[in-house]
Each structure stands twice: as structure tokens, then as C-alpha cells.
Scaffold this motif. Structure first.
Motif, PDB file in Angstrom:
ATOM      1  N   CYS A 135       0.844  -1.202   0.000  1.00 20.61           N
ATOM      2  CA  CYS A 135       0.000   0.000   0.000  1.00 20.61           C
ATOM      3  C   CYS A 135       0.874   1.244   0.000  1.00 20.61           C
ATOM      4  N   CYS A 138      -0.265   3.189   3.629  1.00 16.91           N
ATOM      5  CA  CYS A 138       0.091   2.675   4.957  1.00 16.91           C
ATOM      6  C   CYS A 138       1.270   1.703   4.915  1.00 16.91           C
ATOM      7  N   CYS A 176      -6.188  -0.667  -0.889  1.00 16.74           N
ATOM      8  CA  CYS A 176      -5.867  -1.307   0.392  1.00 16.74           C
ATOM      9  C   CYS A 176      -7.127  -1.648   1.192  1.00 16.74           C
ATOM     10  N   GLU A 178      -6.927  -2.437   4.485  1.00 19.20           N
ATOM     11  CA  GLU A 178      -6.742  -2.114   5.903  1.00 19.20           C
ATOM     12  C   GLU A 178      -7.817  -1.109   6.318  1.00 19.20           C
ATOM     13  N   CYS A 181      -8.135   2.707   5.345  1.00 15.12           N
ATOM     14  CA  CYS A 181      -6.999   3.142   4.517  1.00 15.12           C
ATOM     15  C   CYS A 181      -7.417   3.443   3.075  1.00 15.12           C
ATOM     16  N   GLY A 183      -5.807   3.075   0.465  1.00 21.20           N
ATOM     17  CA  GLY A 183      -4.710   3.605  -0.352  1.00 21.20           C
ATOM     18  C   GLY A 183      -4.529   2.807  -1.641  1.00 21.20           C
TER      19      GLY A 183
HETATM   20 ZN    ZN Z   1      -3.086   0.886   3.265  1.00 20.87          ZN
END
Ligand code: ZN
Ligand code: BJW
Length: 271
Positions: A135, A138, A176, A178, A181, A183
Motif C-alpha cells: 500500500c 500505509c 488497500c 486495511e 486506509c 490507499g
Molecule cells: Zn493501506
């Protein structure tokens, strides 16, 4: 310049029979035996571009959709490619040696996991892995074998030079998971100008310092720092054997050069 090549298989086999710890450095020529195109040369192109032009952080930041299409193509290609006789010869040799209290490590520049799929246990991937993502927000690294990796890349990535860029909006490229996130993800591979993972390099150094026989298989030995691995071992006086269809700039530094397709030469050498 005349390169005096030593291709004496009997002499190699004698050294091999005595070796305790073998380092096998591999490149795209091993995967060529599985139908995966090499990086350089005619087959190394995708659409009108060379891998060297696509595998860069600059290209990804300018054309993320194009670069993801390129990796989508290579993920699908390698997921469907069988490990070759060359991959199997290396994996079978490792298993046999380990039963004898000897060892073999694969140090590969390839990102396609074909060594692992052939059964190699001890593999150091110096240029990353096609089936891992990272990512950009992050930094999270994940294993990912999804096909396609995201809905927008379904059916995309044709290598046809006339295929149009899919121009997928960045929000629809792999993102991503997460929590909170979202991202942009990139392939967890080492592009030109990027540094290799220092933990992997430390492990590689240890192997290069401790091996008592080294094989350099199917690599043009033009990309640094990997191009120096074989010469570094040779400089210690340890025998290094190159297996390649062609000679390379490193050939004169090595004790042996076995010309030909590694799917033919390796099973003989490592039997
Ligand atoms: Zn991420
Ligand atoms: C067969 C066969 C069969 C076919 N049987 N054989 C020092 C000097 C000069 C330049 C540099 C330097 N240090 C760093 C650089 C810059 C750069 C570099 O090396 N450039 C050179 C091209 C000049 N290196 C880097 O940027 C590296 N980073 C770095 O060093 O960071 C610090 C730093 C940065 C900047 C400046 C200075 C320091 C990172 C390199 C990352 C390479 N990444 C890639 C892409 C990975 C992701 C992806 O694939 O998408 O890795 S590039 C590409 O090349 C890929 C490969 O792993 C790598 C090597 O290719 P390989 O495996 O050798 O394939 P081919 O196609 O070239 O050769 C195939 C061979 O097989 C041929 O010889 C055939 O004959 C043979 N063959 N069929 C046996 N059947």
C-alpha cells in the motif's frame, strides 16, 4: 575477444559431488522454460514498451492503470504456467541434498513463484514477488493471488501492440483493505532505481560467503546489484558455473559455462 569456455560436465559433476552448500542464482531464462517471456530481447516487450520502461516508479506514478494492466497480464500468464524441468531439477536437488545433510539455496531475480511451485523450499527473492502488493499509503504488504486482482482489470492487459490503454480511474485500481486506509496498491516488486530489501540482501550476502559451489542460471547479468553476486563468489576462489543459451559479460569470470537451454543442461548437471 575469445572467451575460453570450460564446458566439462564431468569436471563439474566431480565438484558437485563434493559440495556441501550450493547457491543457485536464477533469472528470467529459467522461467522462459515455462513459457514466461524473458525481460530483454524481442520477447521482452509488452505492447510497444520494454519492461525497463514500465518497471519504474516514474511510470507507475504517471500511468498507474497501464502499469497495473502490465502486471495483470503477467500475473495471469504465470498463474497458468507450469514449473519447468529446470525449476524441478533445482527443487529435486535441494530435497536430495537435504537428506544427505547438504544444502541448496535459490537466489532468484524472478518474481513469479515458479521455484516455490516446483518445490524449492529455500528461496530468496531479490526483486520481490508478483503475488504481493504494497500500500502506498500505509505500507502494508499482503499476499494476493486473486485473478483478476480487482474487477476493473478483468480481461485487461492484452500484450497486443494495438490494444488501447484501459485508462482505469485510480479509484478503481487495486486498493488497500486495511481499516480506514483505501490507499492505492502497487506490486511489491523492485523497480529500477529502487533499493533492494536490506534484510533479503543480508541473507544473500551470507549465502554468497558460505557456499562452496555456485550456479548462475538464465540471467543476462546486466542488472545490479544481482549481476555482482556470481562474480563475488568467484572472487573467493569458489567454482561458479553459468548455464545460459548465450555467453554474458560475466562468462570470463566463471570457471564453467554450459551453453544451451537450462531445461536440458540442469537436469544432467544436477542429477
Ligand atoms: Zn493501506
Ligand atoms: C536462457 C534461456 C534458457 C533465455 N536457458 N538461459 C551499478 C552500475 C550500473 C547501474 C546500476 C548500478 N547499480 C544500480 C544501477 C541501476 C539499475 C541497473 O542495474 N541498471 C542496469 C540495467 C544498468 N539497478 C537498480 O536500479 C536496482 N536498484 C539499486 O541498485 O538501488 C540502488 C541504486 C539505485 C540507483 C542508482 C544506483 C544505485 C534495482 C534493480 C531492480 C530490477 N527490477 C527488475 C524488474 C522487477 C519487476 C518485474 O519484473 O516487473 O527485475 S528489471 C528486470 O531485470 C527484472 C529482472 O529480475 C532483472 C534481471 O533480468 P534477467 O533475469 O537477467 O533477465 P534477462 O531477460 O535480462 O536475461 C535472460 C537471460 O536468460 C539471457 O541471458 C538469455 O540468454 C538467457 N536465457 N532463455 C538458459 N532457456
Amino acid at each position: 575477444q575469445i572467451i575460453r569456455k570450460n564446458s566439462d560436465m564431468a569436471e563439474f559433476r566431480e565438484i558437485f559431488s563434493q559440495a556441501r552448500h550450493i547457491a543457485v542464482i536464477t533469472g528470467a531464462g529459467v522461467s522462459a522454460e515455462s513459457g514466461v517471456p524473458t525481460i530483454r530481447g524481442a520477447e521482452g516487450r509488452w505492447r510497444s514498451w520494454k519492461t525497463q520502461d514500465l518497471a519504474t516508479p516514474e511510470c507507475f506514478s504517471r500511468h498507474p492503470s497501464r502499469v497495473w494492466e502490465f502486471y495483470q497480464y503477467r500475473r495471469e500468464l504465470t498463474l497458468n504456467a507450469p514449473p519447468s524441468a529446470a525449476h524441478r531439477a533445482i527443487a529435486e536437488c535441494e530435497a536430495r541434498l537435504s537428506r544427505q545433510g547438504r544444502s541448496l539455496v535459490v537466489i532468484t531475480q524472478n518474481i513469479d513463484e515458479l521455484h516455490q511451485r516446483a518445490g524449492s523450499r529455500h528461496v530468496l527473492e531479490v526483486h520481490g514477488n508478483l503475488f504481493q502488493t504494497r500500500c502506498l499509503s500505509c505500507g502494508d504488504v499482503e499476499i494476493n493471488h486473486k485473478s483478476p486482482i480487482c474487477p476493473s482489470l478483468e480481461g485487461k492487459g492484452s500484450p497486443d501492440p494495438h490494444a488501447p490503454d484501459a485508462l482505469i480511474p485510480v479509484k478503481d485500481l487495486p486498493r488497500c483493505d486495511e481499516k480506514g486506509c483505501d490507499g492505492l496498491l502497487r506490486p511489491h516488486v523492485i523497480w529500477f532505481g529502487e533499493t533492494l530489501d536490506s534484510q533479503v540482501l543480508t541473507k544473500v550476502e551470507k549465502e554468497l560467503e558460505t557456499c562452496d559451489l555456485c550456479l548462475v542460471v538464465g540471467t543476462s547479468s546486466v542488472v545490479y546489484p544481482a549481476a555482482m553476486f556470481g562474480p563475488q563468489v568467484a572472487a573467493r576462489g569458489v567454482p561458479v558455473a553459468e548455464f545460459n543459451t548465450k555467453t554474458t559479460a560475466n562468462t570470463p569470470r566463471f570457471k564453467f559455462h554450459f551453453p544451451g537451454r537450462c531445461a536440458e543442461t540442469l537436469p544432467v548437471a544436477l542429477a
